[in-house]
Design a protein around this motif. Structure first.
Motif, short mmCIF file in Angstrom:
data_model
loop_
_atom_site.label_atom_id
_atom_site.label_comp_id
_atom_site.label_asym_id
_atom_site.label_seq_id
_atom_site.Cartn_x
_atom_site.Cartn_y
_atom_site.Cartn_z
N LEU A 85 0.83 -1.21 0.00
CA LEU A 85 0.00 0.00 0.00
C LEU A 85 0.86 1.26 0.00
N ALA A 86 1.95 1.24 0.75
CA ALA A 86 2.85 2.40 0.78
C ALA A 86 3.49 2.61 -0.59
N THR A 87 3.86 1.53 -1.24
CA THR A 87 4.47 1.63 -2.57
C THR A 87 3.48 2.23 -3.57
N VAL A 88 2.24 1.77 -3.53
CA VAL A 88 1.20 2.29 -4.44
C VAL A 88 0.95 3.76 -4.15
N GLU A 89 0.86 4.12 -2.86
CA GLU A 89 0.62 5.51 -2.48
C GLU A 89 1.75 6.42 -2.97
N GLU A 90 3.00 5.96 -2.83
CA GLU A 90 4.15 6.73 -3.30
C GLU A 90 4.10 6.90 -4.82
N HIS A 91 3.72 5.86 -5.52
CA HIS A 91 3.60 5.92 -6.97
C HIS A 91 2.57 6.98 -7.37
N HIS A 92 1.42 6.99 -6.69
CA HIS A 92 0.39 7.97 -7.01
C HIS A 92 0.86 9.39 -6.71
N ARG A 93 1.57 9.57 -5.60
CA ARG A 93 2.10 10.89 -5.27
C ARG A 93 3.05 11.41 -6.35
N ARG A 94 3.96 10.54 -6.78
CA ARG A 94 4.91 10.94 -7.84
C ARG A 94 4.19 11.26 -9.14
N ARG A 95 3.19 10.45 -9.46
CA ARG A 95 2.45 10.67 -10.71
C ARG A 95 1.70 12.00 -10.68
N LEU A 96 1.04 12.29 -9.55
CA LEU A 96 0.33 13.56 -9.44
C LEU A 96 1.29 14.74 -9.54
N ALA A 97 2.45 14.63 -8.91
CA ALA A 97 3.45 15.70 -8.98
C ALA A 97 3.91 15.91 -10.42
N ARG A 98 4.12 14.82 -11.13
CA ARG A 98 4.55 14.92 -12.53
C ARG A 98 3.45 15.56 -13.39
N LEU A 99 2.19 15.19 -13.15
CA LEU A 99 1.09 15.79 -13.91
C LEU A 99 0.96 17.28 -13.61
N ARG A 100 1.15 17.66 -12.34
CA ARG A 100 1.09 19.09 -11.98
C ARG A 100 2.19 19.87 -12.69
N GLU A 101 3.40 19.28 -12.73
CA GLU A 101 4.52 19.94 -13.43
C GLU A 101 4.20 20.12 -14.91
N GLN A 102 3.65 19.10 -15.53
CA GLN A 102 3.31 19.20 -16.95
C GLN A 102 2.24 20.25 -17.18
N GLU A 103 1.29 20.32 -16.26
CA GLU A 103 0.22 21.31 -16.38
C GLU A 103 0.79 22.72 -16.24
N GLU A 104 1.71 22.92 -15.31
CA GLU A 104 2.33 24.23 -15.12
C GLU A 104 3.14 24.63 -16.34
N ASP A 105 3.79 23.66 -16.99
CA ASP A 105 4.54 23.96 -18.20
C ASP A 105 3.63 24.37 -19.34
N LEU A 106 2.44 23.75 -19.41
CA LEU A 106 1.50 24.07 -20.49
C LEU A 106 0.79 25.39 -20.22
#
Length: 109
Positions: A85-106
Motif C-alpha cells: 500500500l505504501a508503494t502504491v501511495e508513493e507511486h500515485h504521489r509521484r504521478r500527481l506531482a509529474r502531472l502538476r509539473e506538466q500542467e504548469e509547463d503548459l
C-alpha cells in the motif's frame, strides 16, 4: 533424407528419441525446409510438454516478491500488505506531482 524419398508412399524414418522406425506420416514436416522433424509426433509432443512445465516452474521460482496471499504467517502478510500500500501511495504521489509539473509547463499563468 532426400526430397524424392519424402514422396514415396512407404517411406519410413527412425525417431531420434524413441528409436522406433515409423512411417513419415508420424513425423511433423518443417514448413520452411519441407523436411520431416527428427522426432516422431508423440516424442515431439512429450518434449514440448516437458519444456513448457520446466519453463513455468522456472518462472514461478524466479518471482521477485512473495505472493501475499500465500504467506502463512499473519504478521508477515500484514507487513507485506502495508508495504504494498505504501508503494502504491508513493507511486500515485509521484504521478500527481509529474502531472502538476506538466500542467504548469503548459499553462504558466
Amino acid at each position: 533424407m532426400k526430397t524424392s524419398e519424402l514422396n514415396q508412399p512407404n517411406a519410413v524414418r527412425c525417431c531420434g528419441r524413441c528409436k522406433r522406425v515409423l512411417p513419415l506420416e508420424e513425423f511433423y514436416v518443417n514448413s520452411r525446409t519441407q523436411r520431416p522433424d527428427p522426432y516422431c509426433k508423440d516424442c515431439r509432443r512429450t518434449m514440448n510438454r516437458e519444456r513448457h512445465r520446466a519453463k513455468s516452474q522456472e518462472s514461478k521460482s524466479r518471482r521477485r516478491s512473495p505472493v501475499i496471499t500465500q504467506v502463512a504467517d499473519r504478521d508477515e502478510r500484514l507487513r507485506l500488505i502495508r508495504q504494498a500500500l505504501a508503494t502504491v501511495e508513493e507511486h500515485h504521489r509521484r504521478r500527481l506531482a509529474r502531472l502538476r509539473e506538466q500542467e504548469e509547463d503548459l499553462y504558466p499563468f
